[in-house]
Design an enzyme around this catalytic site. Structure first.
Site, short mmCIF file in Angstrom:
data_model
loop_
_atom_site.label_atom_id
_atom_site.label_comp_id
_atom_site.label_asym_id
_atom_site.label_seq_id
_atom_site.Cartn_x
_atom_site.Cartn_y
_atom_site.Cartn_z
CG PHE A 113 36.78 -9.37 -2.59
CD1 PHE A 113 37.66 -8.68 -1.76
CD2 PHE A 113 35.72 -10.04 -2.00
CE1 PHE A 113 37.49 -8.66 -0.39
CE2 PHE A 113 35.54 -10.04 -0.62
CZ PHE A 113 36.43 -9.35 0.18
CB CYS A 127 39.56 -18.28 2.88
SG CYS A 127 41.13 -18.89 2.31
CD GLU A 151 31.77 -9.49 -9.62
OE1 GLU A 151 32.62 -10.36 -9.91
OE2 GLU A 151 30.74 -9.73 -8.96
CE LYS A 200 33.99 -14.02 -12.88
NZ LYS A 200 33.86 -12.95 -11.86
P1 NAD Z 1 31.89 -14.60 -4.09
O1 NAD Z 1 31.41 -15.99 -3.89
O2 NAD Z 1 30.93 -13.49 -3.92
O3 NAD Z 1 32.49 -14.42 -5.57
C1 NAD Z 1 33.47 -15.29 -6.08
C2 NAD Z 1 33.35 -15.35 -7.59
O4 NAD Z 1 32.07 -15.87 -7.94
C3 NAD Z 1 33.46 -13.99 -8.27
O5 NAD Z 1 34.26 -14.14 -9.42
C4 NAD Z 1 32.03 -13.63 -8.63
O6 NAD Z 1 31.95 -12.91 -9.84
C5 NAD Z 1 31.35 -14.97 -8.78
N1 NAD Z 1 29.97 -14.98 -8.31
C6 NAD Z 1 29.45 -14.27 -7.28
N2 NAD Z 1 28.14 -14.58 -7.11
C7 NAD Z 1 27.84 -15.50 -8.06
C8 NAD Z 1 26.64 -16.20 -8.39
N3 NAD Z 1 25.51 -16.01 -7.72
N4 NAD Z 1 26.68 -17.06 -9.41
C9 NAD Z 1 27.83 -17.27 -10.10
N5 NAD Z 1 28.98 -16.63 -9.83
C10 NAD Z 1 28.99 -15.75 -8.82
O7 NAD Z 1 33.16 -14.42 -3.12
P2 NAD Z 1 33.95 -13.09 -2.79
O8 NAD Z 1 33.10 -12.21 -1.92
O9 NAD Z 1 34.55 -12.52 -4.01
O10 NAD Z 1 35.16 -13.67 -1.92
C11 NAD Z 1 35.07 -13.89 -0.53
C12 NAD Z 1 34.73 -15.33 -0.22
O11 NAD Z 1 35.72 -16.19 -0.79
C13 NAD Z 1 34.74 -15.63 1.27
O12 NAD Z 1 33.65 -16.47 1.56
C14 NAD Z 1 36.06 -16.36 1.48
O13 NAD Z 1 36.11 -17.23 2.59
C15 NAD Z 1 36.17 -17.11 0.21
N6 NAD Z 1 37.52 -17.50 -0.06
C16 NAD Z 1 37.86 -18.81 0.09
C17 NAD Z 1 39.14 -19.22 -0.10
C18 NAD Z 1 39.54 -20.64 0.11
O14 NAD Z 1 40.65 -21.00 -0.22
N7 NAD Z 1 38.66 -21.49 0.63
C19 NAD Z 1 40.13 -18.30 -0.50
C20 NAD Z 1 39.76 -16.96 -0.67
C21 NAD Z 1 38.44 -16.57 -0.46
#
Ligand code: NAD
Length: 492
Positions: free
Chosen positions: A152, A284, A179, A176
């Site tokens: 997000f 991140c 959401e 994708k």
């Molecule tokens: P998230 O893991 O909750 O969601 C990421 C994606 O995965 C979304 O599209 C979501 O629909 C999907 N998703 C969520 N739960 C899932 C599941 N159980 N099974 C399959 N798909 C699932 O992450 P978020 O809250 O959207 O983003 C924040 C996180 O992203 C933080 O941990 C941040 O550090 C990380 N992040 C990392 C980087 C990097 O470059 N390392 C960059 C940006 C964000």
């Protein structure tokens, strides 16, 4: 484009209304206003997207690279023409300030620019006469249908770490979005539609876990880029690998910053505060642990407290606001829970950002900048990604102690050092176990022509996003060995 507020999917060059019965509201995190509804697309709908991408693949990979990038040039100029509208959309759905939204869009555009160099970047190499009359050639070919699953916190930028390289290399693609923030990609796909890409080259599917699982299991999808939290990154990586797919999965972080006594304390603190509290800490590459060393402890603590206290918190579209809300009510209470834990672990709450109410935005998910001093290294606050505007302080006596603390963490996304001493900087760069390193930099975000290089639990895979790593990821190498004996050539 959204139909009566409902996000649409974009499949085979057409906007399609999902028939999913599960719909989530998309909320402005500063105002609580409903911005629209996002459908949680089914496996069938993902299958339609994969089918469209597969059908487009053969023609697209045969389209010369110099022609493929012409569509990306158009997209770049369209995104520049619509820059302010896209930036406002990011702020409205994600909460960051308008300047922060502009910054992320700029990086998205830079990735398109680098991908436009693909005719050069995806060249192979060859050796003539590896044996008598035998030549050997390495050529790069697209891997096939690929997909990105995005988080997000950078709705405009993160898909661009991958998507432009994928299509420039001759792959077809599925996006994708998260959401929680589907509007920005909805608008960007409106621009993609105007570029005239052949149908099926770029597809958009809205959804959540079930849609992700359908991507992970779909036999036509050959490569997956994921960015999100570490538990989901690990899950996506294992399931994609078990299904024989190439995967690059970027996870969460807990980024430490060391401050040495010889640093310019005022400037360093300003930069560190921007890192810790910018994007409300939902980055991140946000600094989440500061490790002041020796005589840096007192002045750094004083400056960071001032910086945290004076930061202007509010709606990112309003002038003068330096920090917006966090993404959801659940995030706000999770972050406040971690601040409680800090106190329970014996740390000292120097600046307490809980229970923030911003006049005029009472329904917003605001947490003010928070500074917790004396965070125990083995405690939960030091070890957990809080993903909010919370900076833990861990004072130490020596550089070696500071580096040992940095390396004891399970994440390895970023580590930074503030100093005016080149020898300390070199030691740090050499010894620290993290993929993105900042020396007098608070957010060490690699430019589009460098890989975004997380290590340890911040990354699962081999090749990172952006630049040459992305070219490597989105192509497969083919080696051709040819024998053309002299006597055969003589016939002609
Ligand atoms: P998230 O893991 O909750 O969601 C990421 C994606 O995965 C979304 O599209 C979501 O629909 C999907 N998703 C969520 N739960 C899932 C599941 N159980 N099974 C399959 N798909 C699932 O992450 P978020 O809250 O959207 O983003 C924040 C996180 O992203 C933080 O941990 C941040 O550090 C990380 N992040 C990392 C980087 C990097 O470059 N390392 C960059 C940006 C964000």
């Amino acid at each position: 484009m959204p139909l009566n507020g409902k996000m649409l999917n974009y499949l085979a060059g057409e906007w399609i209304s999902s028939n999913a019965s599960d719909l989530l509201s998309v909320l402005n995190p500063a105002t609580g206003e409903v911005l629209g509804e996002v459908p949680l697309s089914s496996a069938n709908e993902l299958d339609m997207a994969a089918g469209a991408a597969e059908a487009a693949l053969e023609d697209w990979r045969r389209t010369p690279a110099v022609e493929r990038v012409q569509y990306l040039f158009k997209l770049k100029f369209l995104m520049q023409d619509h820059f302010e509208d896209l930036a406002r959309t990011i702020t409205m759905e994600c909460g960051k300030t308008l300047d922060e939204s502009r910054g992320e869009l700029q990086r998205a555009i830079e990735n398109i620019e680098i991908a436009c160099g693909i005719p050069l970047l995806m060249q192979g190499y060859n050796s003539e006469d590896i044996a008598r009359g035998i030549d050997e050639i390495m050529i790069r070919q697209p891997i096939g249908v690929a997909a990105v699953i995005a988080p997000f916190n950078f709705p405009g930028m993160i898909p661009f770490w991958f998507m432009p390289y994928a299509v420039a290399c001759g792959n077809t693609y599925i996006v994708k979005p998260s959401e929680k923030v589907p509007l920005t990609m909805q608008k960007i796909f409106g621009l993609i539609d105007q570029c005239g890409f052949p149908k099926g080259v770029l597809n958009l599917v809205n959804g959540a876990k079930d849609t992700v699982d359908a991507i992970l299991d779909h036999p036509a999808i050959r490569a997956i880029s994921f960015v999100g939290s570490t538990p989901v990154a690990r899950y996506v990586y294992s399931r994609a690998a078990a299904n024989g797919k190439r995967a690059q999965c970027q996870g969460g972080a807990k980024n430490p910053i060391i401050v040495l006594p010889d640093a310019d304390m005022e400037t360093s603190t300003r930069i560190i505060a921007d890192s810790a509290f910018g994007c409300a800490g939902q980055r991140c590459l946000a600094a989440s642990l500061a490790i002041p060393v020796g005589e840096a402890v007192t002045p750094f603590t004083q400056f960071i407290v001032e910086s945290a206290t004076s930061r202007v918190v509010g709606y990112g579209l309003d002038d003068g606001v330096q920090m917006g809300p966090v993404i959801t009510k659940q995030s706000k209470s999770r972050i406040e829970g971690w601040i409680d834990s800090g106190s329970n672990e014996g740390a000292e709450l120097l600046v307490d950002g809980r229970n923030a109410v911003i006049p005029g935005y009472e329904k917003g998910n605001f947490v003010r900048p928070t500074v917790i001093n004396g965070v125990p290294p083995d405690g939960m606050v030091a070890r957990t990604e809080i993903f909010g505007p919370v900076l833990g302080l861990m004072p130490v006596d020596t550089v070696d102690q500071a580096i040992a603390l940095v390396n004891s963490g399970k994440y390895g996304n970023m580590a930074c050092l503030f100093t005016s001493n080149g020898a300390s900087a070199r030691k740090f760069r050499y010894e620290v176990k993290a993929g993105n390193i900042g020396i007098n930099i608070g957010v060490a975000a690699p430019m589009a022509f460098f890989p975004f290089s997380g290590w340890k639990d911040s990354f699962f895979g081999d090749m990172h996003g952006q630049g040459l790593d992305a070219v490597e990821f989105f192509t497969q190498k083919k080696v051709v060995i040819e024998r053309w004996p002299k006597e055969w050539s003589r016939r002609f």
